[in-house]
Design an enzyme around this catalytic site. Structure first.
Site, short mmCIF file in Angstrom:
data_model
loop_
_atom_site.label_atom_id
_atom_site.label_comp_id
_atom_site.label_asym_id
_atom_site.label_seq_id
_atom_site.Cartn_x
_atom_site.Cartn_y
_atom_site.Cartn_z
N ASP A 20 0.83 -1.21 0.00
CA ASP A 20 0.00 0.00 0.00
C ASP A 20 0.86 1.25 0.00
O ASP A 20 2.00 1.25 0.47
CB ASP A 20 -0.93 0.01 1.22
CG ASP A 20 -2.09 -0.95 1.06
OD1 ASP A 20 -2.26 -1.49 -0.05
OD2 ASP A 20 -2.83 -1.17 2.05
N TYR A 309 -7.33 4.15 -3.92
CA TYR A 309 -6.97 3.81 -2.54
C TYR A 309 -7.86 4.56 -1.55
O TYR A 309 -8.09 5.77 -1.70
CB TYR A 309 -5.51 4.15 -2.30
CG TYR A 309 -4.95 3.56 -1.03
CD1 TYR A 309 -4.98 2.20 -0.81
CD2 TYR A 309 -4.38 4.38 -0.07
CE1 TYR A 309 -4.46 1.66 0.36
CE2 TYR A 309 -3.85 3.84 1.09
CZ TYR A 309 -3.90 2.48 1.30
OH TYR A 309 -3.38 1.93 2.45
#
Length: 828
Positions: A20, A309
């Site tokens: 991430d 995201y």
């Protein structure tokens, strides 16, 4: 997993790190690099906002090294949290205060506890408003008066009166409008008194009502036992409008107004919108968003990441994203919905990472309705919310015609002036995408001209009291955390979950209430900061915000992780030393007198985090004389027993959240033998048992009475539903692979299953599907015959007729005990 990664790394030409893009992801990449012996600056680190082919390709074309400053910021956060948790929580445990303390959870708990105290100590101001309903058909006002009163006295299934929207619709159907009295005798109407004023407002309110045209005025007074200050005295003014009263439209002002779209979602605003519009909890919202980000299998496309995201604090949008949204509006909605210039949104949070994008669909041309078949209900609703927010934020403003009308009384010169507002949507603009707001109750005014006359058929004076600050919802608590700089987008959901799990706050009807434990622990942690020599601590909102800024500085390379942690630790230790010496107060005085001994009752902390009433005499010990000694069988003189210390009074009573004493609640359920059931709490949680006297204790050396029937017990599952006893299993000769014992056959929700007969000592299971077809067939038949032979448990409510099914929520069977009457305690 690590072993497998090491094996794959040995034969790999390149190792890419695509975790991430936030600080946690950067730290995970660093940990993997350490394990795989890759130098962090030389690592091939790639990040992307969305899991789409173009975004992933672009990321792999531009790899970078692992950013050690961001890794240090994440490591510093973990160490900070552990310093506070590991050093503060053990101070609470022996004091019986709570399960844990945390750098962020304790501050969030403080916000809820302080809001509770604000509400409890709030004393309202008083004011009066006079509203009216007026019709254009003057001759119909008398009949409408009766119809209107009948309409507003109606209630729905939840015993609630008509909503504002329903009232507005009724008025529109009867060519009428609602208005507020704003002026009397040339002066603005303002009937108010502050909470510390002794001024009476009733005369002024009656005078204004008479000027508006109210006749046959009746005044009713009532005392509100739960009110504070002026709110203790409730007054109602009623009457009938003067049928001769005429109002003439004095002015009409029409103004064009615009509604701008909101910025695209960031983590906090997504959680707020999902909570208020979809009823989703913050952690549930993030789980569904994670699924949409990681990818959904679409027909003909395979797995596709539908959103960018979802942990971000930036409202920034890439040029490519803006162009996609504008192209969608032009091609699918219409050129008139496209503004001349793109809209750009700046983040309100100065620490927001603008390199990240807002939460948006990866492709706006994937209209929610076109992919609905591939999504679950929750996925569809959340994706639609995100899609509408993104596409709508690039659409043109909506336009309204807002109308303000003033009506002056003309049959008498009282100077009474009513004012009403209404608006009409002239161009939907961004609302075409986002949706027109519902339930706002805006009036759609009929066509009329200046000089038109109306007649009032309802004039209603209303006593108003200032509302206390509202309790936090999930949405407003997330907003408050964001405003105060407490936590980060990735932590909001876990913060809310932890303060509930630790019994510092509870959610009732979607509002957060501080528990008694939450209030006491907050006071305890705040008391430690009273010392003037102590610097700001983690329990203080401002210092928590300062720590977040320090972590941002570590991520930016302005200060080192070690410097920041040392500074925090040096402040923390003196504070913890003070907490160790502080006494944790587990009780608070109540206003009630013990009915048994006359002492004051205190509110005492309960195991579940709530409170109950307990006599202060419990802490006062008295000596109980022992029973007279009996001679032994051999005639020897027994030892003299010492007096035993016991509490002087053991009276205790449950109370509600507001501290009012409660009678015991009842359960609307009878056992199979017809006895009432009551709720009890044991080692493993709540259960129901017959309300019968406990069996007498057996005497030493004597056997218990075998004829005494065992009380019927009914379990309650984790959801709070009734759990009927399962039928006994069938013993088989199939061996348990774990312990060598035999397996039992049971009937489950998914069919027959095999479990060890020695459960819970052995939790071995057998695979029913791996048995031969013949064995399965025989066992299925045996199980079916066994289930038919079992007597079905039949329970009823206390009326003896209404059946109660397995899985019925206990809340549906609970009869509240009501408020008990206790005398007030007066200090001698």
């Amino acid at each position: 997993v690590i072993t497998e990664l090491k094996k794959l790394a040995k034969g790999a030409r390149d190792i890419w790190f695509a975790t991430d893009l936030d600080r946690e992801g950067e730290a995970i990449a660093w940990h993997l690099a350490e394990v795989l012996k890759v130098n962090p600056p030389d690592a091939k680190r790639v990040t992307f906002d969305a899991i789409t082919k173009s975004d992933v390709q672009k990321a792999f074309e531009n790899p970078r090294g692992i950013d050690m400053h961001r890794v240090d910021a994440q490591r510093a956060r973990r160490i900070l949290d552990r310093l506070v948790g590991f050093l503060t929580s053990p101070i609470l445990w022996p004091k019986g205060a709570g399960k844990s303390a945390g750098r962020v959870q304790s501050v969030a708990s403080r916000l809820v506890a302080e809001r509770e105290e604000e509400i409890r100590s709030f004393t309202p101001d008083e004011s009066w408003e006079i509203s009216g309903a007026l019709c254009f058909d003057i001759d119909a006002s008398d009949a409408l008066h009766t119809e209107w009163n009948d309409f507003i006295s109606q209630t729905d299934t939840r015993n609630k009166p008509p909503t504002i929207k329903q009232r507005t619709a009724w008025l529109s159907d009867h060519r009428s409008l609602s208005a507020d009295l704003i002026e009397v005798d040339g002066k603005s109407l303002k009937i108010t008194a502050s909470n510390n004023s002794t001024e009476e407002l009733i005369d002024e309110a009656v005078s204004a009502a008479e000027a508006a045209g109210l006749l046959d005025i009746n005044i009713e007074r009532e005392e509100n036992q739960n009110g504070r200050g002026r709110a203790k005295n409730l007054i109602r003014i009623s009457g009938k409008p003067d049928p001769k009263a005429i109002y003439t439209i004095d002015s009409i002002e029409v103004k064009r107004t615009k509604s701008k779209p909101y910025p695209p979602f960031i983590t906090s605003t997504l959680q707020q919108a999902a909570s208020s519009k979809l009823g989703m909890a913050a952690d549930r919202t993030m789980r569904i968003a994670q699924q949409l980000y990681e990818g959904i299998t679409l027909p003909g496309e395979g797995s596709v990441g539908l959103i960018t995201y979802m942990r971000t604090d930036s409202t920034n949008l890439s040029g490519e994203a803006i162009n996609l949204a504008r192209r969608y509006l032009e091609e699918k909605v219409g050129k008139e919905y496209l503004p001349e210039k793109p809209r750009f949104y700046a983040s309100r949070d100065q620490s927001a990472q603008e390199a990240h994008e807002a939460i948006r669909p990866t492709d706006p041309f994937r209209d929610p309705n076109t992919i609905a078949s591939a999504l679950s209900d929750e996925q569809f609703r959340l994706y639609q919310l995100i899609w509408q927010s993104f596409v709508g934020c690039q659409a043109i403003d909506a336009e309204w015609d807002s109308t303000t009308v003033q009506m002056r009384r003309t049959d008498k010169d009282t100077g009474a002036v009513f004012k009403t507002n209404g608006r009409v949507l002239r161009f939907d603009g961004c609302l075409r995408i986002i949706g027109i707001p519902k339930g706002d109750g805006d009036q759609v005014l009929p066509e009329f001209d200046k000089g038109t006359t109306l007649s009032p058929f309802s004039i209603e004076p209303k006593q108003k009291f200032q509302s206390p600050p509202p309790r936090y919802t999930e949405a407003s608590l997330v907003k408050k955390l964001e405003q105060e700089g407490i936590g980060r987008p990735s932590t909001y959901a876990s913060i809310i979950r932890v303060i509930q799990d630790r019994a510092y706050a509870e959610q009732i009807a979607k509002r957060f209430y501080a528990t008694f434990r939450g209030e006491l622990v907050t006071e305890f942690l705040k008391d430690g900061t009273d010392n003037s020599d102590i610097e700001q601590q983690f329990i203080e909102v401002a210092y928590t915000r300062e720590i977040e800024n320090d972590l941002d500085d570590v991520a930016a390379g302005k200060i080192t992780r070690q410097e920041m942690l040392l500074r925090f630790y040096e402040k923390l230790i003196p504070y913890l030393n003070i907490l160790k010496d502080l006494e944790f107060v587990r009780s608070k005085p109540s206003p009630y007198k013990c009915p048994e001994c006359g002492r004051r009752l205190d509110y005492l902390l309960a195991k579940n985090g709530g409170k109950f009433l307990s006599c202060t005499g419990y802490n006062e010990k008295v000596l109980e004389d022992p029973p007279p000694p009996k001679r032994t069988a051999k005639g020897k003189k027994p030892r003299a027993r010492k007096p035993k210390e016991i509490p002087s009074c053991t009276f205790a009573m449950p109370c509600d959240r507001d501290g009012r004493p409660q009678l015991p609640e009842q359960i609307d359920l009878l056992s199979p033998s017809g006895k009432p059931m009551v709720k009890r709490t044991g080692r493993f949680g709540d259960f129901l048992v017959e309300d019968v006297p406990p069996p007498p204790k057996k005497k030493a050396g004597k056997k218990s009475d075998s004829d005494a029937p065992t009380p019927f017990i009914l379990n309650i599952d984790k959801k709070g539903d009734l759990k009927f006893p399962a039928p006994p299993p069938i013993a088989t000769d199939i061996e348990c692979e774990k312990c060598g014992g035999f397996l039992n056959l049971r009937d489950g929700k998914r069919g027959p299953w095999l479990g060890c007969s020695k459960f819970p000592k052995c939790r071995g299971r057998g695979a029913f599907s791996k048995l031969s077809e013949k064995e399965q067939k025989n066992l299925r038949k045996e199980l079916a015959d066994h289930m038919k032979s079992q007597q079905t448990l039949e329970l009823t409510r206390r009326d003896g007729h209404t059946p109660v099914e397995d899985g019925t929520p206990l809340s549906d069977l609970t009869i509240e005990g009501g408020v008990a009457e206790l005398e007030k305690f007066i200090e001698a």
